[in-house]
Design an enzyme around this catalytic site. Structure first.
Site, PDB file in Angstrom:
ATOM      1  N   TYR A   1       0.839  -1.390   0.150  1.00 35.59           N
ATOM      2  CA  TYR A   1       0.036   0.050   0.095  1.00 35.59           C
ATOM      3  C   TYR A   1       0.851   1.244  -0.046  1.00 35.59           C
ATOM      4  O   TYR A   1       0.559   2.390  -0.414  1.00 35.59           O
ATOM      5  CB  TYR A   1      -1.080   0.184   1.078  1.00 35.59           C
ATOM      6  CG  TYR A   1      -2.410   0.831   0.977  1.00 35.59           C
ATOM      7  CD1 TYR A   1      -3.022   0.554  -0.182  1.00 35.59           C
ATOM      8  CD2 TYR A   1      -2.880   1.543   2.175  1.00 35.59           C
ATOM      9  CE1 TYR A   1      -4.088   1.116  -0.321  1.00 35.59           C
ATOM     10  CE2 TYR A   1      -3.940   2.077   1.765  1.00 35.59           C
ATOM     11  CZ  TYR A   1      -4.678   2.000   0.644  1.00 35.59           C
ATOM     12  OH  TYR A   1      -5.884   2.533   0.538  1.00 35.59           O
TER      13      TYR A   1
ATOM     14  N   LYS B   1      -3.616   7.858   3.311  1.00 35.95           N
ATOM     15  CA  LYS B   1      -4.707   7.402   4.342  1.00 35.95           C
ATOM     16  C   LYS B   1      -4.378   7.842   5.651  1.00 35.95           C
ATOM     17  O   LYS B   1      -5.547   8.394   6.286  1.00 35.95           O
ATOM     18  CB  LYS B   1      -4.930   5.908   4.002  1.00 35.95           C
ATOM     19  CG  LYS B   1      -5.718   5.417   2.936  1.00 35.95           C
ATOM     20  CD  LYS B   1      -6.807   6.183   2.416  1.00 35.95           C
ATOM     21  CE  LYS B   1      -7.723   5.616   1.068  1.00 35.95           C
ATOM     22  NZ  LYS B   1      -8.519   6.566   0.619  1.00 35.95           N
TER      23      LYS B   1
HETATM   24  N1  LIG Z   1     -11.407  -0.824  -2.904  1.00 38.96           N
HETATM   25  C1  LIG Z   1     -11.109  -0.965  -1.726  1.00 38.96           C
HETATM   26  O1  LIG Z   1     -10.406  -1.943  -1.489  1.00 38.96           O
HETATM   27  C2  LIG Z   1     -11.039   0.261  -0.637  1.00 38.96           C
HETATM   28  C3  LIG Z   1     -10.807  -0.130   0.550  1.00 38.96           C
HETATM   29  C4  LIG Z   1     -11.090   0.963   1.506  1.00 38.96           C
HETATM   30  C5  LIG Z   1     -11.002   2.330   0.953  1.00 38.96           C
HETATM   31  N2  LIG Z   1     -11.129   2.558  -0.486  1.00 38.96           N
HETATM   32  C6  LIG Z   1     -11.427   3.835  -0.946  1.00 38.96           C
HETATM   33  O2  LIG Z   1     -12.606   4.063  -1.362  1.00 38.96           O
HETATM   34  C7  LIG Z   1     -12.415   5.267  -2.284  1.00 38.96           C
HETATM   35  C8  LIG Z   1     -13.017   5.057  -3.685  1.00 38.96           C
HETATM   36  O3  LIG Z   1     -12.373   4.188  -4.323  1.00 38.96           O
HETATM   37  P1  LIG Z   1     -12.790   2.845  -4.994  1.00 38.96           P
HETATM   38  O4  LIG Z   1     -12.372   1.710  -4.533  1.00 38.96           O
HETATM   39  O5  LIG Z   1     -14.423   2.749  -5.153  1.00 38.96           O
HETATM   40  O6  LIG Z   1     -12.248   2.697  -6.475  1.00 38.96           O
HETATM   41  P2  LIG Z   1     -12.787   3.712  -7.796  1.00 38.96           P
HETATM   42  O7  LIG Z   1     -11.660   3.362  -8.810  1.00 38.96           O
HETATM   43  O8  LIG Z   1     -14.141   3.087  -8.455  1.00 38.96           O
HETATM   44  O9  LIG Z   1     -12.807   5.116  -7.583  1.00 38.96           O
HETATM   45  C9  LIG Z   1     -11.809   6.002  -7.174  1.00 38.96           C
HETATM   46  C10 LIG Z   1     -12.336   7.134  -7.975  1.00 38.96           C
HETATM   47  O10 LIG Z   1     -11.381   8.291  -7.530  1.00 38.96           O
HETATM   48  C11 LIG Z   1     -11.528   9.242  -8.818  1.00 38.96           C
HETATM   49  N3  LIG Z   1     -10.492  10.263  -8.806  1.00 38.96           N
HETATM   50  C12 LIG Z   1      -9.177  10.092  -8.982  1.00 38.96           C
HETATM   51  N4  LIG Z   1      -8.486  11.118  -9.061  1.00 38.96           N
HETATM   52  C13 LIG Z   1      -9.531  12.248  -8.944  1.00 38.96           C
HETATM   53  C14 LIG Z   1      -9.535  13.527  -8.951  1.00 38.96           C
HETATM   54  N5  LIG Z   1      -8.315  14.197  -9.209  1.00 38.96           N
HETATM   55  N6  LIG Z   1     -10.549  14.322  -9.014  1.00 38.96           N
HETATM   56  C15 LIG Z   1     -11.705  13.704  -8.818  1.00 38.96           C
HETATM   57  N7  LIG Z   1     -11.897  12.184  -8.674  1.00 38.96           N
HETATM   58  C16 LIG Z   1     -10.538  11.498  -8.856  1.00 38.96           C
HETATM   59  C17 LIG Z   1     -11.675   8.355  -9.848  1.00 38.96           C
HETATM   60  O11 LIG Z   1     -12.230   9.069 -10.877  1.00 38.96           O
HETATM   61  C18 LIG Z   1     -12.524   7.419  -9.339  1.00 38.96           C
HETATM   62  O12 LIG Z   1     -14.061   7.484  -9.583  1.00 38.96           O
HETATM   63  C19 LIG Z   1     -11.148   5.740  -2.431  1.00 38.96           C
HETATM   64  O13 LIG Z   1     -10.846   6.735  -1.249  1.00 38.96           O
HETATM   65  C20 LIG Z   1     -10.250   4.355  -1.911  1.00 38.96           C
HETATM   66  O14 LIG Z   1      -8.966   4.510  -1.373  1.00 38.96           O
HETATM   67  C21 LIG Z   1     -11.224   1.423  -1.243  1.00 38.96           C
END
Ligand SMILES: NC(=O)c1ccc[n+]([C@@H]2O[C@H](COP(=O)([O-])OP(=O)(O)OC[C@H]3O[C@@H](n4cnc5c(N)ncnc54)[C@H](O)[C@@H]3O)[C@@H](O)[C@H]2O)c1
Length: 258
Positions: free
Chosen positions: A153, A160
């Site tokens: 990570y 984070k």
């Molecule tokens: N998937 C996992 O395992 C997981 C676990 C814990 C937390 N998260 C967090 O959940 C959140 C959503 O991620 P996800 O897993 O649904 O993936 P995802 O790829 O579907 O979503 C990530 C989003 O970030 C957006 N993004 C990136 N750069 C950007 C910018 N400059 N301006 C506006 N938008 C921007 C992308 O367009 C995308 O829609 C993130 O913060 C991620 O770290 C994900």
């Protein structure tokens, strides 16, 4: 319906697997009005995903790192609704050289880019919407438990940790206006962002051994439900909190049967 009448801004939908897509879908089912945001070339993908939501929603332009986009978002929401009741920050990005076991070699620019898009951006988004929010409004972000170091990570983990702190400072500064700020610390889910991290599958497999409730990497439903709870009045006295939606993984030091 726990979100009846709530006007919500949901960032971070890029596909129907996005956590934010499931949050938007549940929020619509719970009576909310929703707008999504997206930017640049990703926008067409967001619009395609949006068409699969249970109601028609608009997609507003927002690169969270662009001040012009943030200003335009504020103006557009003011024209549309006059006010906003809730926002989901579901945005994260780290350059490839800052992830996947490259912690010791990542350049400062890449670590800085991860910080700006994944942590500072929550302050930027909050500052854009807070002037439209009244007492009882809610801001929610998405975390991956940053109290420990993880394999692969790397600088996203550091970003984070910063996000966790940003959320506490926002809770401090927006609390007097009655605005709550909380994070959901999610277990691993198979989204575009997650699968882009080399080694994601081996990290995710730890959950199968160690989460006392078990964990389904393909089911963002439990995370979406908790987001809706935090956007609703049911969570009206909660702020500065990190709610773990991870099958209980964070509470356990090692697998029950190693
Ligand atoms: N998937 C996992 O395992 C997981 C676990 C814990 C937390 N998260 C967090 O959940 C959140 C959503 O991620 P996800 O897993 O649904 O993936 P995802 O790829 O579907 O979503 C990530 C989003 O970030 C957006 N993004 C990136 N750069 C950007 C910018 N400059 N301006 C506006 N938008 C921007 C992308 O367009 C995308 O829609 C993130 O913060 C991620 O770290 C994900």
């Amino acid at each position: 319906m726990i979100l009846e009448g709530k006007r919500l801004v949901i960032t971070g939908v890029i596909t129907k697997d996005s956590i934010a897509f499931h949050a938007a879908s549940r929020a619509l089912d719970e009576g909310a009005s929703v707008v999504l945001t997206s930017f640049g070339r990703a926008r067409r993908m967001t619009e395609r995903a949006a068409a699969r939501l249970p109601a028609e929603v608009d997609v507003l332009e927002l690169d969270v790192n662009r001040v012009e986009d943030l200003d335009a978002l504020t103006a557009s929401l003011r024209d549309r609704w006059g006010g906003v009741d809730g926002v989901l920050h579901a945005i994260a990005f780290a350059p490839e050289d800052a992830l996947g076991g490259r912690f010791m070699t990542a350049p400062a620019e890449s670590a800085g880019a991860a910080f700006q898009t994944s942590a500072f951006s929550m302050k930027a988004l909050a500052a854009a919407v807070a002037p439209l929010m009244s007492s009882g409004s809610s801001i929610v972000g998405l975390d991956f438990d940053a109290s420990v170091a993880w394999p692969i990570y790397d600088w996203m983990g550091v970003a984070k940790a910063a996000l966790e702190s940003v959320a506490r400072y926002l809770a401090r500064d927006l609390g007097p206006s009655g605005i709550r700020v909380n994070l959901v610390s999610a277990g691993p889910l198979g989204t575009v962002a997650a699968r882009g991290i080399p080694g994601f599958d081996s990290l995710a497999s730890l959950w199968l051994q160690q989460a006392p409730l078990g964990w389904d990497v393909e089911d963002p439903g439990p995370v979406a439900d908790t987001i809706c709870f935090l956007l609703s009045d049911l969570s009206r006295a909660i702020s500065g909190e990190i709610v773990h939606v991870d099958g209980g993984f964070h509470a356990i030091g090692a697998p029950a049967q190693p």
